[in-house]
Design a protein around this motif. Structure first.
Motif, mmCIF file in Angstrom:
data_model
loop_
_atom_site.group_PDB
_atom_site.id
_atom_site.type_symbol
_atom_site.label_atom_id
_atom_site.label_comp_id
_atom_site.label_asym_id
_atom_site.label_seq_id
_atom_site.Cartn_x
_atom_site.Cartn_y
_atom_site.Cartn_z
ATOM 1 N N ASP A 244 1.006 -1.201 0.013
ATOM 2 C CA ASP A 244 -0.205 -0.244 -0.001
ATOM 3 C C ASP A 244 0.825 1.374 0.090
ATOM 4 N N VAL A 245 1.904 1.307 -0.820
ATOM 5 C CA VAL A 245 2.627 2.501 -0.891
ATOM 6 C C VAL A 245 2.367 3.098 -2.190
ATOM 7 N N PRO A 246 2.051 4.484 -2.109
ATOM 8 C CA PRO A 246 1.979 5.463 -3.481
ATOM 9 C C PRO A 246 2.861 5.279 -4.435
ATOM 10 N N SER A 247 2.421 4.635 -5.587
ATOM 11 C CA SER A 247 3.609 4.232 -6.631
ATOM 12 C C SER A 247 4.246 5.470 -7.155
ATOM 13 N N LYS A 248 3.448 6.869 -6.888
ATOM 14 C CA LYS A 248 4.184 8.089 -7.353
ATOM 15 C C LYS A 248 4.315 9.132 -6.021
ATOM 16 N N CYS A 254 13.351 18.618 -3.664
ATOM 17 C CA CYS A 254 13.133 19.579 -4.610
ATOM 18 C C CYS A 254 11.560 19.347 -5.207
ATOM 19 N N ARG A 255 11.138 18.566 -4.959
ATOM 20 C CA ARG A 255 9.550 18.213 -5.292
ATOM 21 C C ARG A 255 9.466 17.879 -6.658
ATOM 22 N N PHE A 256 10.423 17.182 -7.221
ATOM 23 C CA PHE A 256 10.368 16.739 -8.736
ATOM 24 C C PHE A 256 9.585 15.438 -8.396
ATOM 25 N N LEU A 257 8.546 15.112 -9.496
ATOM 26 C CA LEU A 257 7.868 14.053 -9.495
ATOM 27 C C LEU A 257 8.382 12.680 -9.820
ATOM 28 N N ILE A 258 8.451 11.548 -9.223
ATOM 29 C CA ILE A 258 9.074 10.495 -9.487
ATOM 30 C C ILE A 258 8.032 9.101 -9.328
ATOM 31 N N GLU A 259 8.216 8.331 -10.015
ATOM 32 C CA GLU A 259 7.438 6.801 -10.142
ATOM 33 C C GLU A 259 8.221 5.887 -9.966
#
Length: 310
Positions: A244-248, A254-259
């Motif tokens: 149940d870990v968010p995948s993104k 730096c708040r860069f979006l990571i998947e």
């Protein structure tokens, strides 16, 4: 609908009619019996990897498919006990030609980020004080790259080399096509989207939002990122068995979006190089996670709020 792997001369038929890249990848994965996460829809000539929400309509056929490697293994004779140049953990790693060590997953990620995000034509060692350049032959062998990946990233190096002296090129936020900036104007036109839509498609150079009259950069991008975070499916982190870990996630620095695609909970931001835990979001101290090694359990942090101050 026709598609073709980069490494194959044969075109294949897909009976379904997907509307987006994400739907296409799911259909091809089912047809080929491979994982969705191991497929990318690309444009080889322009060095583009299309985003999942990109519409299929307007893409040239046969659609070009790059199949990646789900398990980047190291031959036993290449394994080293030298510390990893990126993070300290117990994952198997190998030595590069400069003598510094790295895991095959980190090597591939570093290569991909350099070529796709920084748009650079060469890959260098990340160890402080080392300016060694690695050639693609070494990277392909040690990152256990597939033939598809080698074809695409070899071409990407050539593309970046041609454009390395230009700081006036940006990717269209809609289709990924590289667009040329004229002088210092913020209003940029994508000819590909304009042709597909039958009307001019312009976007802002700074915030990448669609251009409107009296445009001002706003928080619309933040709202879009928050929707991505809220809608991200939950997953199980393989090596630590945490569910149940968010995948993104956003990088906590730096708040860069990571998947998260696969492997362990240890993550390095490709934008600012911060090492953090993808599960609890704790930042590494001296390259070590406070919550334990890559296979240790920790508490799952809630979905991030992009509007909260850092």
């Amino acid at each position: 609908m026709m598609f073709q792997q980069l490494s194959s001369k044969n075109e294949q038929v897909l009976n379904e009619n997907p509307l987006t890249v994400e739907e296409l990848k799911n259909n091809i994965a089912a047809l080929l019996g491979i994982q969705y996460s191991d497929i990318d829809v690309v444009h080889l000539e322009d060095g583009i990897i299309f985003e999942n929400d990109r519409e299929i309509q307007g893409l040239s056929t046969p659609l070009q498919i790059m199949v990646g490697n789900p398990e980047r293994t190291i031959p036993p004779h290449m394994v080293t006990t030298e510390p990893d140049m990126i993070m300290e953990d117990d994952e198997p790693r190998l030595k590069m030609s400069c003598g510094h060590a790295i895991t095959p997953y980190n090597l591939f990620g570093h290569m991909k980020y350099t070529l796709m995000s920084k748009v650079k034509p060469a890959i260098y060692c990340l160890t402080s004080g080392c300016d060694a350049q690695w050639n693609m032959q070494e990277i392909a062998r040690k990152a256990d790259m597939t033939e598809d990946e080698i074809i695409f990233y070899d071409r990407k190096i050539s593309f970046n080399l041609i454009n390395q002296d230009s700081n006036s090129i940006s990717e269209c936020p809609s289709c990924g096509q590289f667009c040329q900036r004229q002088d210092d104007f913020l209003r940029i036109r994508c000819t590909v989207c304009s042709k597909k839509n039958g009307s001019a498609f312009d976007f802002c150079w700074d915030c990448k939002a669609p251009w409107i009259a009296n445009h001002e950069c706003s928080n619309k991008d933040l709202e879009s990122i928050q929707r991505v975070l809220n809608d991200a499916p939950l997953k199980k982190i393989d090596m630590s068995k945490i569910e149940d870990v968010p995948s993104k996630r956003m990088c906590p620095e730096c708040r860069f979006l990571i998947e998260h695609i696969k492997a362990c909970k240890t993550m390095q931001c490709t934008h600012c190089n911060t090492i953090f835990c993808f599960v609890c979001l704790e930042v590494a101290v001296n390259r070590r996670l406070p919550c334990g090694n890559y296979d240790a359990k920790c508490t799952v942090a809630p979905v991030q709020n992009v509007f909260e101050p850092q």
